[in-house]
Design a protein around this motif. Structure first.
Motif, short mmCIF file in Angstrom:
data_model
loop_
_atom_site.label_atom_id
_atom_site.label_comp_id
_atom_site.label_asym_id
_atom_site.label_seq_id
_atom_site.Cartn_x
_atom_site.Cartn_y
_atom_site.Cartn_z
N LYS A 429 25.48 -29.26 -63.10
CA LYS A 429 26.02 -29.91 -64.26
C LYS A 429 25.86 -29.76 -65.57
O LYS A 429 26.16 -30.44 -66.78
CB LYS A 429 24.26 -30.41 -63.89
CG LYS A 429 23.26 -30.98 -62.72
CD LYS A 429 22.27 -31.18 -62.22
CE LYS A 429 22.05 -31.98 -61.54
NZ LYS A 429 20.51 -32.42 -61.11
N ARG A 430 26.16 -27.80 -65.54
CA ARG A 430 25.94 -27.44 -67.54
C ARG A 430 27.33 -28.17 -67.57
O ARG A 430 27.47 -29.15 -69.05
CB ARG A 430 25.56 -26.21 -67.25
CG ARG A 430 25.50 -25.79 -68.63
CD ARG A 430 25.26 -24.23 -68.33
NE ARG A 430 26.23 -23.76 -67.32
CZ ARG A 430 26.84 -22.58 -67.20
NH1 ARG A 430 25.45 -21.53 -66.73
NH2 ARG A 430 27.79 -22.41 -66.50
N ALA A 433 28.05 -31.48 -68.28
CA ALA A 433 27.78 -32.42 -69.41
C ALA A 433 28.08 -31.89 -70.38
O ALA A 433 28.65 -32.21 -71.53
CB ALA A 433 26.37 -31.93 -70.08
N TRP A 461 23.33 -36.12 -73.36
CA TRP A 461 23.64 -35.61 -72.37
C TRP A 461 23.93 -34.25 -72.95
O TRP A 461 23.48 -33.42 -72.38
CB TRP A 461 25.33 -36.09 -72.77
CG TRP A 461 25.43 -36.98 -71.79
CD1 TRP A 461 26.07 -37.93 -71.92
CD2 TRP A 461 25.97 -36.18 -70.88
NE1 TRP A 461 26.92 -38.59 -70.55
CE2 TRP A 461 25.85 -38.20 -69.90
CE3 TRP A 461 25.47 -35.79 -69.21
CZ2 TRP A 461 26.72 -37.76 -68.58
CZ3 TRP A 461 25.96 -35.43 -68.57
CH2 TRP A 461 26.43 -36.77 -67.69
N HIS A 464 20.50 -32.73 -71.77
CA HIS A 464 21.18 -33.25 -69.90
C HIS A 464 20.34 -33.84 -69.35
O HIS A 464 20.00 -33.60 -68.69
CB HIS A 464 20.59 -31.25 -70.09
CG HIS A 464 21.40 -30.26 -70.45
ND1 HIS A 464 22.69 -29.41 -70.26
CD2 HIS A 464 20.81 -29.13 -71.61
CE1 HIS A 464 22.79 -28.82 -70.99
NE2 HIS A 464 22.21 -28.36 -71.76
N LYS A 466 19.75 -37.52 -67.03
CA LYS A 466 20.28 -37.35 -65.89
C LYS A 466 20.88 -38.37 -66.06
O LYS A 466 21.30 -39.09 -64.81
CB LYS A 466 19.61 -37.20 -64.63
CG LYS A 466 18.67 -35.68 -64.36
CD LYS A 466 17.76 -36.06 -63.39
CE LYS A 466 17.69 -35.11 -62.69
NZ LYS A 466 16.50 -34.00 -61.53
N GLN A 488 34.40 -38.36 -65.90
CA GLN A 488 33.14 -37.38 -65.47
C GLN A 488 33.93 -37.43 -63.99
O GLN A 488 34.00 -36.03 -63.13
CB GLN A 488 31.91 -37.63 -65.50
CG GLN A 488 31.93 -38.16 -66.71
CD GLN A 488 29.58 -38.05 -66.67
OE1 GLN A 488 30.33 -39.05 -66.88
NE2 GLN A 488 29.30 -37.40 -66.84
#
Length: 524
Positions: A429-430, A433, A461, A464, A466, A488
């Motif tokens: 996720k990090r 982003a 974003w 962070h 969702k 993405q």
């Protein structure tokens, strides 16, 4: 058929209730379903269920294999390809050989060919049973990946042994060079047919004006067409479905829309759920048909033979698992292996103990013809059927009920999973982003100062977030965000190929989230 329709509806209801009970008491549902089927079969005036082999091979098996091929991680299969192929082919052959030798020596009237026939029937473990059990216990992802990969291939290897043994029994001869040619065609022909048909379906999805409903129907048709065409030309239908399914699964984001992928997951999960429940219930319900044909040998003696063959299968698989480790330790001195660390003594034992048999074994046994081509009765057919049933029942009960205990007691070392799914999710996720922010700021640099909505998206974003909480989004920003979602996906696909430490299931969860985001954007 129609007069028994209420009975079939009741059976489905019982299956659902038993699966819910299995989840409640933490027991693998195949165990409860087989026992329930046994109990129901003893109820007076209950309709006798006769399992037709074609029902299993042509109705149940293709979609179950196809769904498994879509669920399995190709990256993990390739990473552990040596041990997967060892278990799916070498261990299955050694198990069949062990059964053949023991049956030939201890069971009166069993030739070596009949022994191999029985060995080919009972050698493949059932992946559904192992998967249902592993759901309740925590094991390294590597182990579940190996079991999933093995399950896709062991049915094919065992059915190949079964076919050759059938020929040997019927003709009383075995010509090696003909068998080698036939084996090569079954393997390479099956894989080639599956890939070719899979490619055609992929182009049909991509270039025809399909919608989500049409896409899902096409995915339902694909495994049956692959299986039937391969079997029609005497190749391996199992390998055709597996290879075609893996091709389509690995390219799903190239030809399916987000809506088709989301709806397809729900349809296939429900379909495989009810099919798996039905086949295990049918195993128990088929007991009267199996025992009624047992002649020339007492029930006690037949049970003894079944216990003996079960013992041979369990021991041979465990020994083969340790043998595979020894071979790997030796081979790593000469070739590069997937992982050079020592697996210890725990992992091979658990892999060896996950040898529950299932519906493929019973279907293969039922497919043995009653008479040979010369009109004589097929030798030992009823005894083979009964032994197969005993093997399925005992492995489900003994190994199925004790496997969770052994896993908890042994406490497997997590030596192959350097990053846990939780840690991988945070990292992914990090990084996703960060990539999204970099893409937005680089691609839409000229709009950053004038477009307030784009600034808001970048801000989210950076925090962070969702997703976009406010669904009232302008057309211009919607176009930008759809472009970002596509970018993405491509980044996740590349990351999945490059980073061996992140489990593909984590990647797929993020892909699913992106599909949901896209659907939300399209409809609002």
């Amino acid at each position: 058929m129609l007069e028994n329709f209420p009975f079939y509806l009741a059976i489905i209801l019982v299956i659902l209730l038993l699966i819910m009970l299995a989840d409640k008491i933490k027991v693998a549902y195949p165990v409860l379903l087989v026992l329930a089927g046994l109990a129901i079969s003893f109820i007076p005036k209950v309709p006798v269920i006769q399992i037709e082999p074609d029902l299993i091979f042509f109705i149940f098996l293709p979609p179950l294999l196809y769904e498994a091929a879509w669920a399995v991680s190709w990256k993990e299969m390739w990473r552990w390809r040596r041990i997967i192929t060892s278990f799916a082919f070498i261990v299955v052959f050694l198990s069949a050989l062990s059964v053949a030798l023991v049956a030939n020596y201890f069971i009166p009237g069993f030739s070596l060919a009949l022994g191999f026939l029985l060995g080919g029937i009972v050698s493949p473990p059932d992946a559904v049973s192992a998967g249902a059990i592993l759901k309740f216990v925590k094991v390294p992802k590597t182990m579940s990946s190996i079991l999933e990969g093995e399950s896709l291939l062991n049915d094919a290897s065992s059915l190949i042994i079964f076919r050759f043994a059938m020929i040997a029994v019927a003709t009383e001869q075995f010509i090696f060079y003909k068998a080698a040619i036939s084996f090569s065609w079954m393997v390479f022909g099956g894989v080639g047919i599956g890939l070719a048909i899979g490619w055609l379906f992929m182009k049909a999805h991509k270039y025809l004006p399909t919608n989500a409903n049409v896409d899902i129907v096409l995915t339902l048709l694909a495994p049956y067409i692959m299986y039937l065409i391969a079997e029609e030309v005497h190749s391996s239908g199992v390998l055709a479905v597996v290879s075609g399914g893996l091709l389509l699964s690995n390219n799903r984001h190239r030809f399916l829309s987000s809506k088709s992928r989301i709806q397809g997951v729900n349809v296939w999960e429900s379909l495989s759920f009810i099919l798996n429940g039905l086949v295990f219930m049918l195993i128990g319900l088929d007991l009267p048909q199996i025992t009624s044909g047992l002649e020339g040998v007492s029930l006690t003696t037949a049970i003894g033979y079944g216990v003996l063959i079960t013992f041979v299968l369990i021991v041979s698989r465990i020994l083969s698992a340790y043998g595979a480790v020894i071979v790997t330790l030796i081979a790593r001195n000469f070739i590069t292996v997937a992982d050079r660390r020592h697996p210890g003594y725990k992992t091979p034992f658990i892999l060896g103990w996950t040898g529950m048999r299932g519906v493929v074994s019973l279907a293969a046994a039922l497919s043995i013809p009653v008479y040979l081509d010369n009109g004589n009765a097929f030798p030992q057919r009823n005894l083979i059927l009964f032994i197969t049933f005993i093997v399925i029942l005992l492995t489900l009960l003994i190994q199925g009920l004790t496997l969770p205990y052994f896993i908890k007691k042994i406490k497997l070392d997590n030596i192959y999973d350097p990053v846990s799914p939780e840690e991988a999710t945070v990292i992914l996720k990090r990084d996703l982003a960060a990539h999204a922010l970099s893409y937005l700021k680089t691609t839409y640099e000229d709009q950053l100062e004038s477009n307030a909505s784009l600034q808001q998206l970048i801000s989210k974003w950076e925090q962070h977030s969702k997703g976009i909480e406010d669904e009232s989004i302008g057309k211009e920003l919607k176009t930008i965000y759809l472009d970002l979602l596509y970018e993405q996906r491509q980044w996740l696909i590349s990351r999945n190929k490059e980073d061996q430490n992140i489990d593909e299931s984590v990647i797929r969860k993020q892909m699913y989230y992106l599909d949901l985001e896209e659907e939300k954007l399209i409809h609002f």
